[in-house]
Write an enzyme that holds these catalytic residues in place. Structure first.
Site, PDB file in Angstrom:
ATOM      1  N   SER A 166       0.824  -1.200   0.000  1.00 12.95           N
ATOM      2  CA  SER A 166       0.000   0.000   0.000  1.00 12.95           C
ATOM      3  C   SER A 166       0.867   1.263   0.000  1.00 12.95           C
ATOM      4  CB  SER A 166      -0.960  -0.035   1.197  1.00 12.95           C
ATOM      5  OG  SER A 166      -1.939   0.958   1.085  1.00 12.95           O
ATOM      6  N   ASP A 282      -9.859  -4.266  -5.027  1.00 11.48           N
ATOM      7  CA  ASP A 282      -9.156  -3.112  -4.474  1.00 11.48           C
ATOM      8  C   ASP A 282      -9.417  -1.870  -5.310  1.00 11.48           C
ATOM      9  OD1 ASP A 282      -7.391  -1.392  -3.206  1.00 11.48           O
ATOM     10  OD2 ASP A 282      -5.585  -2.500  -3.780  1.00 11.48           O
TER      11      ASP A 282
END
Length: 341
Positions: A166, A282
């Site tokens: 991330s 996502d």
């Protein structure tokens, strides 16, 4: 009687709340756990060390079992958490790195960089570059520096890797770009880098069907999504403005939008092999795929591969580590680091 309720200055739900007195509540962090001289599940040893007092940077080191007969590749790892929460010492990243280190047989250095909003970007980037240079400095023969014995005794400086999830994957990209321009000490170079679910964004709002932080038991965050949609911006956009309010170009700054009009050529990446991992549900998936394609087309001389996992959401290998897909992805990362390393 005076009220003891603190007044909120700003919040990004469900992640973080900042009060007008300057205090911060981080609402979704994994608990901090201590290192272990011998993890009972994996046999991995870990310890916490200080990299620097000024700036204040620390790290958790991980060493695989049965490592004494050969030098180990060095993985410098940057944790995720939107640049404003999570830690190198958190339970979820500790569990993930124990698993990865045990399978990969690397020496991992998980960097504890400073977090926004108390330390807005670009501070985290500078901390991580400092940490990488500190790791590389152990390849010198300077007797005046205080040396970390795990690195000097066990580290193979011909095989230095970067990894992150991330926001940490965003850091990997930016550190690799900087390494392409600024040489590390003693000729140390970055062999490989992996980016899992990298936090990239831009004003051309590419996104998937989901826009939230996953939870293994319940992925329904409708209230929180409605909250930030009413503000007219996506969660990644809001988070970037929160952690880097002075970013030139805003959400199209080259640090968050590496394929934007002002970004330098990806041919300058300072590593030789790269793996980019994305997940079907996502919100950042399309950005990750676009980054992979842009690296392939850039003229970069290295090799890049894409891993796209169906049915999963952001950072599932960290947040839902016991799932079969999480175990599969960790094995895939291990294979990438081990093969022809």
């Amino acid at each position: 009687m005076a009220s003891t309720t603190k007044e909120v200055a700003t919040e990004i739900l469900p992640f973080i709340r900042v009060y007008k007195d300057g205090s911060v509540d981080r609402l979704v962090e994994s608990p901090i756990v201590p290192p272990s001289p011998h993890d009972p599940e994996t046999g991995v040893s870990s310890k916490d060390i200080s990299i620097s007092l000024n700036p204040p940077i620390s790290a958790r080191l991980f060493l695989p079992p049965n490592h004494h007969h050969h030098k180990l590749p060095i993985l410098v790892y940057f944790h995720g958490g939107g640049f404003c929460f999570e830690s190198a010492f958190s339970a979820d990243h500790y569990r993930f790195l124990n698993s990865l280190v045990s399978q990969t047989k690397v020496l991992a250095v998980s960097v504890e960089y400073r977090l926004a909003p108390e330390n807005p970007l670009p501070i985290a980037y500078e901390d991580c570059w400092f940490a990488l240079r500190w790791v590389a400095s152990h390849h010198d023969h300077d007797q005046n520096m205080i040396r970390e014995p795990w690195l000097t005794d066990d580290g193979d400086f011909e095989r230095v890797f970067l990894g992150g999830d991330s926001a940490g994957a965003n850091i990997v990209h930016n550190i690799a770009m900087r390494a392409g321009k600024e040489p590390l000490k003693s000729g140390v170079t970055i062999s490989k880098a992996f980016l899992t679910h990298p936090y990239f964004w831009g004003s051309d709002d590419q996104q998937s069907s989901s826009d939230h932080r996953p939870n293994c038991a319940d992925n329904n965050h409708d209230h929180d999504q409605d909250h930030h949609r009413r503000l007219g911006k996506s969660m990644p956009h809001l988070m970037w403005e929160f952690v880097y309010p002075s970013a030139p170009g805003g959400v199209d700054n080259q640090m968050i939008n590496p394929v934007g009009p002002e970004a330098p050529s990806l041919a300058g990446l300072g590593c030789r092999r790269m793996l980019v991992s994305v997940a079907e549900k996502d919100v950042l998936r399309e950005r990750g795929r676009s980054y992979y394609e842009a690296v392939r087309r850039s003229g970069w001389s290295g090799e890049v591969q894409l891993v796209d996992v169906e049915g999963e959401d952001h950072a599932f290998q960290i947040l839902c580590a016991e799932s079969e897909n999480a175990k599969m992805l960790i094995r895939r990362l291990a294979d990438f680091l081990m093969i022809n390393s």
